[in-house]
Design an enzyme around this catalytic site. Structure first.
Site, PDB file in Angstrom:
ATOM      1  N   ASP A 286       9.079  -4.274 -13.833  1.00 20.59           N
ATOM      2  CA  ASP A 286       8.412  -3.382 -12.888  1.00 20.59           C
ATOM      3  C   ASP A 286       8.777  -1.929 -13.176  1.00 20.59           C
ATOM      4  O   ASP A 286       9.830  -1.444 -12.758  1.00 20.59           O
ATOM      5  CB  ASP A 286       8.804  -3.758 -11.457  1.00 20.59           C
ATOM      6  CG  ASP A 286       7.972  -3.033 -10.405  1.00 20.59           C
ATOM      7  OD1 ASP A 286       7.245  -2.092 -10.770  1.00 20.59           O
ATOM      8  OD2 ASP A 286       8.051  -3.423  -9.224  1.00 20.59           O
TER       9      ASP A 286
ATOM     10  N   GLY B  93       0.831  -1.190   0.000  1.00 15.95           N
ATOM     11  CA  GLY B  93       0.000   0.000   0.000  1.00 15.95           C
ATOM     12  C   GLY B  93       0.876   1.255   0.000  1.00 15.95           C
ATOM     13  O   GLY B  93       1.418   1.621  -1.046  1.00 15.95           O
TER      14      GLY B  93
ATOM     15  N   SER C 203       6.622  -4.377  -2.106  1.00 14.83           N
ATOM     16  CA  SER C 203       6.162  -3.023  -2.399  1.00 14.83           C
ATOM     17  C   SER C 203       6.313  -2.174  -1.123  1.00 14.83           C
ATOM     18  O   SER C 203       7.391  -2.157  -0.528  1.00 14.83           O
ATOM     19  CB  SER C 203       4.725  -3.060  -2.924  1.00 14.83           C
ATOM     20  OG  SER C 203       4.332  -1.814  -3.451  1.00 14.83           O
ATOM     21  N   TRP C 204       5.254  -1.487  -0.673  1.00 15.98           N
ATOM     22  CA  TRP C 204       5.363  -0.752   0.591  1.00 15.98           C
ATOM     23  C   TRP C 204       5.765  -1.688   1.719  1.00 15.98           C
ATOM     24  O   TRP C 204       6.500  -1.296   2.643  1.00 15.98           O
ATOM     25  CB  TRP C 204       4.055  -0.055   0.938  1.00 15.98           C
ATOM     26  CG  TRP C 204       3.949   0.293   2.393  1.00 15.98           C
ATOM     27  CD1 TRP C 204       3.172  -0.320   3.337  1.00 15.98           C
ATOM     28  CD2 TRP C 204       4.690   1.311   3.095  1.00 15.98           C
ATOM     29  NE1 TRP C 204       3.376   0.247   4.578  1.00 15.98           N
ATOM     30  CE2 TRP C 204       4.311   1.259   4.456  1.00 15.98           C
ATOM     31  CE3 TRP C 204       5.640   2.249   2.696  1.00 15.98           C
ATOM     32  CZ2 TRP C 204       4.828   2.112   5.413  1.00 15.98           C
ATOM     33  CZ3 TRP C 204       6.166   3.111   3.652  1.00 15.98           C
ATOM     34  CH2 TRP C 204       5.760   3.034   4.995  1.00 15.98           C
TER      35      TRP C 204
ATOM     36  N   HIS D  67       5.438  -5.459 -11.211  1.00 12.22           N
ATOM     37  CA  HIS D  67       5.032  -5.194  -9.829  1.00 12.22           C
ATOM     38  C   HIS D  67       3.928  -6.141  -9.380  1.00 12.22           C
ATOM     39  O   HIS D  67       3.804  -6.438  -8.186  1.00 12.22           O
ATOM     40  CB  HIS D  67       4.565  -3.741  -9.707  1.00 12.22           C
ATOM     41  CG  HIS D  67       4.623  -3.206  -8.317  1.00 12.22           C
ATOM     42  ND1 HIS D  67       5.805  -2.884  -7.688  1.00 12.22           N
ATOM     43  CD2 HIS D  67       3.643  -2.949  -7.413  1.00 12.22           C
ATOM     44  CE1 HIS D  67       5.557  -2.440  -6.469  1.00 12.22           C
ATOM     45  NE2 HIS D  67       4.256  -2.464  -6.272  1.00 12.22           N
TER      46      HIS D  67
END
Length: 353
Positions: free
Chosen positions: A304, A46, A118-119, A332
């Site tokens: 990505d 996120g 990711s986050w 991604h």
């Protein structure tokens, strides 16, 4: 990654709860698999995406005690950021690190493996550098460190590949894009002819991405629900566009989420990214030596565009115990190959116990 790309069977939690982490926040958590198994924590992306049942299927249920949790303000945690009355003052990277440590203590876990992407990669690295003695191994698929340069690339620099979609994203934010109201073209930082050419530019006048991210942060706090809904839709349309060239996954991974989930994620994302996640620029790469002694598997998709490969490469170069595998068919959103690498890494760490 889709559920069909995960090989371990679907399982249900054997325990779950709501952890009071203070400031009026209750964080949802669940544990799956073997109560006596190797502890592992899933750190979702996120920020503000929430964990999913499919995350459970990365783990061999006979070998792992897998812990999933929803970070503040999203998923099943309360209060939910989709509610404009929810105060996000106490929702920062430091708060999330403290929540993870509070959850570890609550569950009576001494050390645990951390996995996510990711986050989630940023939060894993920040937690591990703060509490290295509590981390047994790390598996990251999709390496990010949330430098301002990385955020600038995602919300401005990569627009050179999607100029029409970026123009719409920028226009929807209003006239204050770069802090001066000028209409800077993608690929050009304010006051620079070549600023975003490498994705490494930093703004000194208009904020991250020339103030574009901050503009969306303001829109998601607008008292008019129509304004918040429109800003959320425009943000998600941009995120979808950036991933649109990838061969795997949904064509609308952000826009197709339920309304409340979209509102919460965009509000939290815009807030975090407009503040550079409250991290000193480059700190997670600079402090990679603090991770010395923690074995790690780093996986990153060559396709990505949202999070270019160089961040993963720099992290691996600074972390002797980390092995980087570049997955040629993944972006991604992952791929079947990426999913297999995640499972293989987790299975390997479990067998080593």
């Amino acid at each position: 990654m889709t559920e069909t790309q995960r090989s371990h069977p679907p399982i249900e939690p054997y325990d779950r709860g709501m952890l009071d982490v203070g400031d009026g926040n209750l964080v949802y958590w669940e544990t799956c698999g073997n109560p006596e198994g190797k502890p592992a924590l899933v750190v979702h992306g996120g920020p503000g995406s929430g964990c999913r049942p499919s995350h459970r299927q990365d783990f061999d249920p006979e070998r792992y005690r897998a812990v999933l949790f929803d970070q503040r303000g999203c998923g099943r945690s309360t209060p939910h950021a989709s509610d404009p009355a929810t105060d996000l003052t106490h929702n920062t990277t430091d708060h999330l690190i403290a929540d993870m440590e509070r959850l570890r203590v609550h569950l009576g876990i001494d050390r645990w493996l951390l996995t996510g992407g990711s986050w989630g990669s940023t939060l894993i690295l920040a937690y591990a550098q703060r509490h290295p003695e509590r981390v047994s191994e790390i598996v990251i698929n999709g390496v990010t460190t949330t430098r301002r340069a990385e955020i600038d690339w995602l919300y401005r620099g990569v627009g050179r590949f999607f100029p029409e979609q970026w123009a719409a994203f920028r226009a929807a934010a209003g006239p204050a894009y770069d802090g001066t109201g000028s209409r800077t073209a993608p690929g050009t930082a304010s006051g620079s002819a070549t600023g975003i050419a490498t994705g490494m530019a930093s703004d000194t006048t208009g904020g991250i991405a020339g103030g574009l991210v901050a503009a969306y942060a303001r829109l998601t706090e607008d008292p008019d629900p129509a304004v918040r809904t429109r800003a959320t839709a425009d943000w998600c349309a941009w995120e979808d566009a950036v991933l649109s060239l990838e061969p795997s996954g949904s064509a609308r991974p952000y826009s197709d989420r339920p309304s409340a989930a979209r509102l919460a994620m965009v509000r939290i994302c815009a807030r975090y990214f407009s503040h550079g996640a409250w991290l000193e620029e480059g700190a997670l790469l600079r402090d990679a030596p603090l991770l010395r002694g923690i074995p790690a598997t780093l996986l990153h998709g060559r396709l990505d565009l949202s999070s270019p490969l160089d961040t993963a490469w720099h992290l691996a170069a600074a972390w002797p115990q980390a092995t980087l595998t570049v997955v040629d068919d993944a972006g991604h959103k992952g791929s079947a190959t990426m999913s297999r690498h995640v499972r293989d890494a987790l299975d390997g760490y479990a067998r080593a116990v």
